[in-house]
Enzyme design. Structure first.
Site, PDB file in Angstrom:
ATOM      1  N   GLY A  16       0.815  -1.217   0.000  1.00 48.83           N
ATOM      2  CA  GLY A  16       0.000   0.000   0.000  1.00 48.83           C
ATOM      3  C   GLY A  16       0.841   1.255   0.000  1.00 48.83           C
ATOM      4  O   GLY A  16       1.978   1.274   0.492  1.00 48.83           O
ATOM      5  N   ASP A 108     -10.652  13.093   3.840  1.00 54.39           N
ATOM      6  CA  ASP A 108     -11.295  14.398   3.674  1.00 54.39           C
ATOM      7  C   ASP A 108     -12.662  14.289   3.003  1.00 54.39           C
ATOM      8  O   ASP A 108     -13.479  15.207   3.081  1.00 54.39           O
ATOM      9  CB  ASP A 108     -10.390  15.319   2.847  1.00 54.39           C
ATOM     10  CG  ASP A 108      -9.994  14.711   1.502  1.00 54.39           C
ATOM     11  OD1 ASP A 108      -9.760  13.483   1.450  1.00 54.39           O
ATOM     12  OD2 ASP A 108      -9.906  15.446   0.512  1.00 54.39           O
ATOM     13  N   TYR A 131     -18.054   6.414  -1.197  1.00 56.98           N
ATOM     14  CA  TYR A 131     -16.752   6.298  -0.555  1.00 56.98           C
ATOM     15  C   TYR A 131     -16.714   7.099   0.744  1.00 56.98           C
ATOM     16  O   TYR A 131     -16.348   6.578   1.811  1.00 56.98           O
ATOM     17  CB  TYR A 131     -15.653   6.769  -1.504  1.00 56.98           C
ATOM     18  CG  TYR A 131     -14.307   6.945  -0.859  1.00 56.98           C
ATOM     19  CD1 TYR A 131     -13.595   5.847  -0.370  1.00 56.98           C
ATOM     20  CD2 TYR A 131     -13.730   8.207  -0.724  1.00 56.98           C
ATOM     21  CE1 TYR A 131     -12.353   6.013   0.237  1.00 56.98           C
ATOM     22  CE2 TYR A 131     -12.490   8.378  -0.129  1.00 56.98           C
ATOM     23  CZ  TYR A 131     -11.816   7.282   0.353  1.00 56.98           C
ATOM     24  OH  TYR A 131     -10.594   7.444   0.954  1.00 56.98           O
TER      25      TYR A 131
END
Length: 294
Positions: A16, A108, A131
């Site tokens: 990742g 965010d 999301y």
């Protein structure tokens, strides 16, 4: 920070974008860091996850696993929910049962972008996309009944070494094209994964718990971030600003997703460096200012 004698598991640490940066930061801090990938552990397999953590007995667990394909999540809300909300909820329970400290990362995109200026941890979330909604549910599953030592870190606009990201893609395209059209009416807080990993450990060292925003300093539009990266790399490519309406997407993005770092600074005494400074380090050190293949 000194983490000698501590064992840390990083879900997503093998491949990742943030996970790899955390592995390096933990190694530098003297921790015994163990990163996972889907080939090592399926984190959505509850039995396998429980057995893995029973065996490894970590002191710290960093969850960098997330469903981050923002547009595809509009078509696959159930899968996004499993990863972004179900997994954190399960990890919270395991943290209570097994006694490790959980560090969960959020986004965010939990905000709707209508605020002027920077969002603080006290601002009410109002996500616009699947999301964002699933990541918010993951936050609330943890913060509603927090395990001891819980840290939830919201961040944004990640770039860094080890995996493709917005800046990497922009520089690759700039090697091949004379001009690029980039959205100018979405602003946010670009964040270097190397800095985010270091700041995460600083929060742990300060004994911080709860919800924190952690990004690099300053603000940028996607267009400004792209233009600065191309300039730093010394590439001959023109950047043309376009509105979001000229680049239609299935998921609605917040027009403003600036995150305020004041709470982080108050807890640690550290002020994150400006994103443009971090970007230069990334381009000069990691991208080597040359056109490379993915």
């Amino acid at each position: 920070m000194d983490l000698r004698g501590k064992k840390a598991v990083v879900l997503g640490g093998e491949s990742g974008l943030l996970g790899q940066a955390l592995m390096h930061a933990l190694d530098d801090a003297g921790a015994l860091a163990l990163g996972t990938s889907r080939t090592i552990l399926d984190p959505l397999d509850n039995a396998a996850l429980t057995a893995f953590l029973d065996r490894e007995e970590p002191d710290l667990l960093f969850n960098t696993v997330a469903y981050t394909q923002v547009d595809l999540a509009e078509e696959e809300p159930d899968q996004a929910m499993r990863v972004n909300a179900g997994l954190p909820k399960r990890l919270g329970r395991l943290s209570e049962e097994q006694g490790f400290q959980l560090i969960q990362y959020s986004t965010d995109f939990v905000f709707d972008g209508r605020k002027e200026g920077f969002y603080t941890e006290e601002d009410e979330p109002c996500p616009l996309s699947v999301y964002g909604k699933t990541k918010l549910q993951g936050e609330r599953a943890l913060l509603g009944n927090p395990a001891p030592g819980l840290l939830v870190i919201r961040t944004a606009w990640l770039f860094g070494p080890g995996r493709s990201n917005f800046v990497h893609k922009i520089l690759k395209m700039a090697c091949e094209k004379e001009s690029l059209s980039i959205v100018h009416d979405q602003i946010g807080s670009p964040t270097y994964t190397v800095d985010l990993a270091k700041h995460s450990l600083q929060l742990i060292g300060a004994g911080a718990v709860g919800l924190y925003h952690v990004t690099n300093g300053g603000r940028a539009s996607w267009c400004e971030l792209a233009a600065e990266a191309i300039s730093v790399a010394g590439l001959d490519c023109r950047v043309e600003a376009i509105p979001s309406s000229a680049y239609p997407a299935k998921a609605t993005r917040p027009a403003n997703s600036l995150l305020d770092n004041a709470k982080f600074t108050a807890a640690t005494g550290v002020t994150p460096r400006p994103w443009a400074q971090a970007l230069r380090e990334y381009v000069y050190t990691d991208m080597a200012t040359k056109c490379v293949a993915d």
